[in-house]
Write an enzyme that holds these catalytic residues in place. Structure first.
Site, PDB file in Angstrom:
ATOM      1  N   HIS A  20     -10.122   3.121  -0.942  1.00 31.09           N
ATOM      2  CA  HIS A  20     -10.358   2.587   0.392  1.00 31.09           C
ATOM      3  C   HIS A  20     -11.395   1.516   0.435  1.00 31.09           C
ATOM      4  O   HIS A  20     -12.380   1.457   1.212  1.00 31.09           O
ATOM      5  CB  HIS A  20     -11.026   3.656   1.317  1.00 31.09           C
ATOM      6  CG  HIS A  20     -10.419   3.887   2.773  1.00 31.09           C
ATOM      7  ND1 HIS A  20     -10.980   4.231   4.059  1.00 31.09           N
ATOM      8  CD2 HIS A  20      -8.898   3.891   3.000  1.00 31.09           C
ATOM      9  CE1 HIS A  20     -10.019   4.113   4.787  1.00 31.09           C
ATOM     10  NE2 HIS A  20      -8.922   4.164   4.218  1.00 31.09           N
ATOM     11  N   HIS A  61       0.784  -1.164   0.145  1.00 30.78           N
ATOM     12  CA  HIS A  61       0.045   0.034  -0.096  1.00 30.78           C
ATOM     13  C   HIS A  61       0.899   1.226  -0.215  1.00 30.78           C
ATOM     14  O   HIS A  61       0.466   2.328  -0.657  1.00 30.78           O
ATOM     15  CB  HIS A  61      -0.932   0.174   1.259  1.00 30.78           C
ATOM     16  CG  HIS A  61      -1.889   1.282   1.281  1.00 30.78           C
ATOM     17  ND1 HIS A  61      -2.854   1.123   0.604  1.00 30.78           N
ATOM     18  CD2 HIS A  61      -1.565   2.294   1.902  1.00 30.78           C
ATOM     19  CE1 HIS A  61      -3.480   2.447   1.057  1.00 30.78           C
ATOM     20  NE2 HIS A  61      -2.879   3.052   1.676  1.00 30.78           N
TER      21      HIS A  61
END
Length: 762
Positions: free
Chosen positions: A107, A58
């Site tokens: 998200h 990430h």
């Protein structure tokens, strides 16, 4: 209190054989070995926490970086680009001394675990990214994908995601000006929640993430640090650091939009008064990210006393503090003689501000290694590392990739074998089926929960092709934004499918009358450890880089989201592309609504029998196969130029691009949005209505301007065909063999009823 002595740098150097839980933290054996090589010893527990989270997929883009580089290598020359990739968000010059910063991020996984908070904090995080560039956030957008609309799990996730986006954005007072809503079986148990924010600033007031000036203070301001979000976006297990207590930490962050609103206003006042040297938000990786990136971006080092970090939970260990992803937090570098003014401003806005460290001088040897980051805890040194090795010099993988074995078969299964309607009644019925399909149907149930006009500068918003806002209260200059993506197209051909997503967003911006200027993206894929997925990713990035180079719109930044899959089944590759354009006078903007009778309807572009990946094939036959529509970038540029000049010269009454569902959906949407019917005459009704050929738009023109408009199209080489006119209370389609009509009331009931029926709203 835990024995911190075993966590100190000195103890780590003296105990090289101590076993550490690097694998549990998502770190590969060779990555752990590299950390030991960098430090010349084993890492402390705190250092291991920093490296594991900063080198996560990430945060480090370790599987994608090799492919993302071509966005820079192929970047077109652009006088407008002020800040490109590498900062929190890109910045472009939009004229009159104004600049705009915008970015799109995901998200996804948090929004599946806890839909409301996952989506809400996705909005909060992207807003802070924009804020850290020195800009006032002025609008948000979202691109959403869910599993089959009727599935129980979709009905759990969808309302929560929408409520999270609406509550956070509405409480912040930011208009939500558009986006996308899609449904597909491939997103079951793996929704995509991509959020975009755009902000405006003076072009000379850009802020950067850098800790420069030895002696300057490092200030943490905003919310106290709690246990929420530990290991969230970084996919870490907090239990690795909480073995003694056995407490289960929440993996999804919890947002407070009212505190974020205060934080936004406080930060903007700090910027106006020149009280900040460097600024960084605390999002994924929290304190680990902000300290390493600020230190690496500056010319010195940094010393931090971790004990000074304000806590909501005094039981937090140093490692948990470093990895906490608690929301509404920022970190600033402040000159000592401005510290009092900084803290006074924070008190004015009721924002907690705490000095937690200093910028330090470094030796020439330390500077060559990227500076020096030192952290202490209860007087013990627990971190002593070169910060750049964590923030900028993480592992870069050349993941193997290969064309999936089923790709040829998928493309060979063309929609030509599918049964087509042979009667006017069949055509009529299938138009209604396509118009009612989730993802095509009226999204008002979603968008009515968002405030689209707060702040007063929204000129155009959903459901039109793009969102348009003024850049300031005293100017008519505006920006237009659109996001687009089509996982069906990209599954059939990642290169062409990604270019199609870019072309549609480009076309949507142009359809508002703006000239496309720059691009952001959010690239959503399955596991990078799957060679087939990596092939999709490699082809997609190549396609987007080539398209942006061809049309002169640089990629300013974005986000990659991997591991979007359930078990071994990956989502359809879904690159979501955001395009920003500039319109010199928002009073000239174009809408997609037919609100005037007697206008001539002109179809721009060329229509072919292109139905691979189409809504018709998917909705009517449950089919995915063949090739996506061909993308002609020169034709897109010509169409965009025509639409922008059309707006500037006031030649059109409305314009709507053709995409999902083709001409049938475009005509129905424009008629419903303006409350005026239309009549069209076509030769091949099936292809004309359902083809999804790219590079097309339908334009409503006053008959008195038709000749001038046609000449404009001819000058740019854009094919134009008169297909009908506006008026009446129905959508009427005629062809050499007959025709059919659908009253607007029936169109509206069909188009508007799908989502309310699904979620049980009367």
């Amino acid at each position: 209190m835990p024995d911190t002595q075993t966590d100190t740098v000195a103890a780590a150097a003296a105990t090289p054989a101590t076993q550490q839980p690097y694998a549990e933290l998502g770190m590969a054996e060779d990555e752990y070995a590299r950390v030991r090589e960098i430090l010349g010893r084993r890492p402390t527990a705190a250092e291991l926490a920093i490296y594991s989270v900063m080198w996560s997929e990430h945060c480090s883009y370790k599987s994608s970086k090799a492919h993302l580089r071509q966005f820079g290598e192929k970047a077109p020359d652009s006088d407008a680009l002020l800040v490109g990739m590498g900062e929190n968000a890109g910045v472009v010059d939009v004229g009159d001394g104004n600049a705009v910063t915008f970015k799109l991020e995901s998200h996804n996984h948090p929004s599946y675990v806890e839909p409301h908070q996952g989506a809400a904090t996705g909005v909060g995080g992207i807003v802070r990214d924009i804020l850290t560039m020195g800009a006032r956030p002025v609008a948000v957008m979202d691109a959403l994908r869910f599993g089959p609309a009727e599935e129980e799990d979709t009905l759990r996730v969808l309302p929560g995601v929408v409520s999270g986006i609406s509550s956070y954005g509405n409480c912040l007072g930011l208009p939500n000006i558009g986006g996308e809503l899609g449904f597909d079986p491939g997103y079951a148990r793996n929704p995509l929640v991509n959020a975009m924010c755009v902000g405006v600033l003076d072009r000379d007031d850009i802020k950067l993430a850098q800790a420069s000036g030895p002696g300057n203070k490092v200030v943490l301001f905003g919310a106290p640090t709690g246990p929420d979000g530990i290991g969230g976006a970084s996919v870490l297990a907090s239990a690795s650091f909480d073995a003694e207590s056995g407490a289960k930490r929440p993996s999804v962050q919890v947002g407070d939009p009212f505190l974020e609103k205060l934080l936004v206003e406080c930060s903007l006042e700090l910027f106006r008064n020149d009280l900040v040297v460097g600024i960084q938000d605390l999002g994924a990786a929290g304190v680990s990210c902000s300290t390493t990136e600020l230190a690496a971006g500056g010319t010195g080092g940094m010393r931090v006393e971790l004990d000074r970090v304000p806590l909501r939970d005094p039981r937090l260990t140093p490692e948990e503090i470093l990895m906490s992803e608690s929301q509404e937090r920022m970190m600033a570098v402040v000159e000592p003689d401005k510290l009092d003014a900084f803290q006074e401003t924070c008190r004015k806005w009721n924002i907690l501000a705490t000095v937690i460290g200093d910028v330090t001088d470094v030796t020439s040897e330390e500077a060559e290694r990227g500076g020096r980051l030192v952290m202490t805890w209860h007087g013990e040194t627990i971190v002593d590392m070169p910060p750049r090795t964590a923030s900028d010099e993480g592992p870069v993988y050349q993941r193997p990739y290969s064309r999936p074995q089923d790709q040829d078969g998928l493309q060979a299964d063309t929609p030509e074998r599918l049964e087509r309607p042979t009667t006017d009644e069949g055509l009529r019925e299938q138009v209604l089926r396509v118009l009612a399909a989730p993802g095509v149907c009226d999204p008002t149930w979603v968008t009515q929960q968002y405030d689209r006009y707060v702040l007063g500068n929204t000129v155009l918003a959903a459901p039109h092709d793009g969102g348009v806002v003024r850049v300031s209260d005293d100017s008519d200059r505006g920006i237009s934004l659109a996001t687009d993506g089509n996982g069906r197209y990209t599954r059939l051909d990642p290169y062409t499918g990604t270019q199609a997503a870019y072309a549609e967003a480009y076309r949507n911006v142009a359809a508002t009358g703006a000239r496309p200027l720059a691009v952001t993206n959010c690239l959503n894929y399955g596991s990078p450890e799957d060679p087939g997925v990596m092939w999709q990713f490699a082809e997609s990035t190549r396609g987007l880089a080539d398209a942006c180079q061809h049309l002169g719109t640089p990629v300013t930044g974005g986000n990659v989201s991997f591991y979007n899959q359930t078990g071994d089944t990956a989502i359809n590759p879904t690159p979501v592309v955001g395009v920003l354009g500039v319109i010199s006078d928002v009073n000239n903007r174009l809408t997609s609504a037919f609100d005037t009778s007697g206008a001539r309807l002109l179809l721009l572009g060329e229509t072919a029998a292109e139905l691979g990946g189409s809504v018709w094939a998917s909705v009517v036959h449950g089919h995915l196969g063949g090739h996506p529509p061909r993308v002609d970038l020169d034709a897109e540029a010509a169409l965009g130029a025509v639409l922008a000049e059309t707006a500037e010269r006031g030649l059109a009454l409305a314009a709507h691009d053709l995409s999902d569902g083709g001409l049938a959906v475009a005509l129905a949407e424009s008629a419903l949005r303006g409350g005026t019917g239309c009549s069209v005459e076509v030769t091949d009704p099936f292809v004309s209505l359902f083809s999804e050929s790219a590079g097309r738009a339908v334009v409503a023109v006053d008959p008195r301007a038709e000749a001038e408009f046609t000449e404009l199209c001819s000058r740019h080489g854009v094919p134009v065909e008169a297909v009908g006119s506006t008026g009446g209370s129905a959508l009427r389609v005629s062809h050499p063999g007959g025709g059919f009509a659908i009253e607007l009331d029936e169109l509206r009931a069909t188009h508007a009823g799908t989502l309310p029926d699904l979620v049980g709203v009367a």
